[in-house]
Scaffold this active site. Structure first.
Site, PDB file in Angstrom:
ATOM      1  N   GLY A 265     -30.866 122.777  81.976  1.00 18.89           N
ATOM      2  CA  GLY A 265     -31.581 121.749  81.830  1.00 18.89           C
ATOM      3  C   GLY A 265     -32.884 121.556  82.657  1.00 18.89           C
ATOM      4  N   CYS A 332     -38.853  93.567  87.015  1.00 14.91           N
ATOM      5  CA  CYS A 332     -38.365  92.164  87.644  1.00 14.91           C
ATOM      6  C   CYS A 332     -36.829  92.629  88.272  1.00 14.91           C
ATOM      7  CB  CYS A 332     -38.093  91.222  86.664  1.00 14.91           C
ATOM      8  SG  CYS A 332     -36.823  91.747  85.401  1.00 14.91           S
TER       9      CYS A 332
END
Ligand code: PLP
Length: 404
Positions: A265, A332
């Site tokens: 990959g 956040c």
């Protein structure tokens, strides 16, 4: 010389398509693919790109066009590969922890299938018997890979059928006369050491005599790529040479040449990918000099998820005076891409590129904080083409069902 996009090229593309964006480089993918096929040319080796790294159809099509097969970790990846025009004989599906129905679906698609649990193997035997050649994923109890989160072959790993349960495996195979075509392992990611592959094949070699219709030894993926400018490349030829010696001395002795399959990959697409962001804010505090970019863990989670290192450059001020920065996102949560990195002076509005972003970058992106996922661009023959649009507000609303 290794294929690379320059800072100038990346800057132009970023200005054209906006940030944040992922840019991929076809010729680099080809260079990596060629290195593998050249190194293993004296063995009956086949390469199936582990498309979980990056599933854009254009990438799958490109890798197929240069000769690669496609390895899939879900039925949807197998369907994407078919959609991309890859024939079923060149698609491999290695399941993990999935419901048996998905294996049946893969069989119905006609792709190569590897099974990774005794219970699904027994269901396979009961329902499908010996009519469909199949592979089994073995957990070799080898500790390998960059860190524990990307290590999959050790004795506490959830992946594969533990080697110590070989008797149970054989009982199921005999009971249903299952046609075992493939023995599979994947020990982990970021592996550089040739001996890990030899160790893996040694474990499988001991199992070979138990399966008389065996044709394939599948060694998975995991070849490490260099992350930092001074890191060495993995010596693929050394891995090929050591494996060849072992195979010729131990496995190819009776004239039977088992095919050797790999599922790279990262090796194919990591270095071919660049993630480019723009600096929103600088924040100088008494202890840390922050540069906050227009992205976050929603677009590139690897540094926060498993401490992955991404080399960073300031492509809009490459000759600025070097300073120390901590690069953070706009999410956040604490989404630190890199701490205390020496970089040419960063100004608000500068463009920062993250290298090695082709694998598990866009693919792990999400809409967290209701942000849009980025654009993807593929550069081939010097030409940049958009291969995925930036999301928009409609994409956030899609599939939401109004109740009030
Ligand atoms: N094959 C299997 C079964 C995998 O689980 C993975 C990664 O998770 C790969 C191949 C690809 O690994 P890499 O990207 O390190 O080459």
């Amino acid at each position: 010389m290794s294929q690379k996009l320059t800072g100038g090229q990346l800057l132009d593309i970023s200005k054209e398509y906006g940030t944040p964006l992922y840019v991929y480089h076809a010729e680099k993918i080809r260079e990596q693919y060629d290195k593998l096929t050249t190194a293993f040319s004296s063995l009956p080796a086949r390469f199936f790109y582990a498309c979980k790294a990056l599933t854009n159809l254009n990438i799958i099509q490109y890798i197929h066009s240069i000769g690669g097969g496609i390895d899939c970790s879900s039925i949807n990846e197998a369907k994407l590969a078919l959609q991309a025009g890859v024939p079923k004989e060149k698609i491999l599906y290695t399941s993990n922890g999935i419901a048996f129905e998905e294996i049946e679906e893969a069989v119905n698609l006609g792709v190569h299938v590897n099974i990774d649990s005794l219970s699904n193997l027994a269901r396979f035997g009961k329902k499908i018997g010996n009519s469909y050649p199949v592979g089994v994923r073995i957990r070799p109890n080898i500790l390998a890979g960059g860190n524990l989160k990307i290590s999959t072959g050790h004795e506490r790993s959830k992946f594969g059928i533990p080697i110590d349960q070989i008797e149970e495996l054989k009982t199921i195979v005999d009971q249903y006369n299952i046609h075992i075509k493939t023995l599979h392992i994947h020990t982990g990611s970021d592996i550089k050491d040739a001996d890990v592959f030899v160790q893996g094949v040694k474990v499988l070699a001991e199992l070979v005599p138990h399966f008389d219709r065996l044709e394939v030894i599948d060694l998975g993926g995991g070849f490490k790529v260099p992350y930092e400018p001074d890191h060495d490349e993995t010596d693929i030829s050394a891995i090929a040479k050591k494996l060849k010696t072992f195979l010729e001395e131990h496995l190819y002795v009776n004239g039977k040449k088992y095919e050797i399959w790999f599922e790279p990959g990262k090796y194919l697409v990591s270095e071919a990918g660049y993630f480019i962001t723009k600096v929103n804010v600088l924040k100088q505090t008494h202890s840390v000099n922050f540069a906050g970019v227009d992205s976050g863990l929603n677009h590139l989670i690897r540094p926060m998820f498993y401490d992955a290192y991404h080399h960073i450059e300031n492509i809009s001020n490459p000759n600025g005076e070097e300073k120390i920065y901590t690069i953070t996102g706009y999410i956040c949560e604490t989404d630190t891409f890199a701490s205390d990195r020496k970089l040419p002076e960063i100004r608000e509005g500068d463009y920062l590129v993250f290298y090695n972003a082709g694998a598990y970058g866009f693919e792990m992106a999400s809409n967290y904080n209701s942000r849009f996922r980025p654009v993807e661009v593929l550069v081939k023959d010097g030409q940049a083409s958009m291969i995925r649009k930036r999301e928009n507000f409609d994409d956030l609303l899609r599939n939401q069902v109004a109740m009030f």
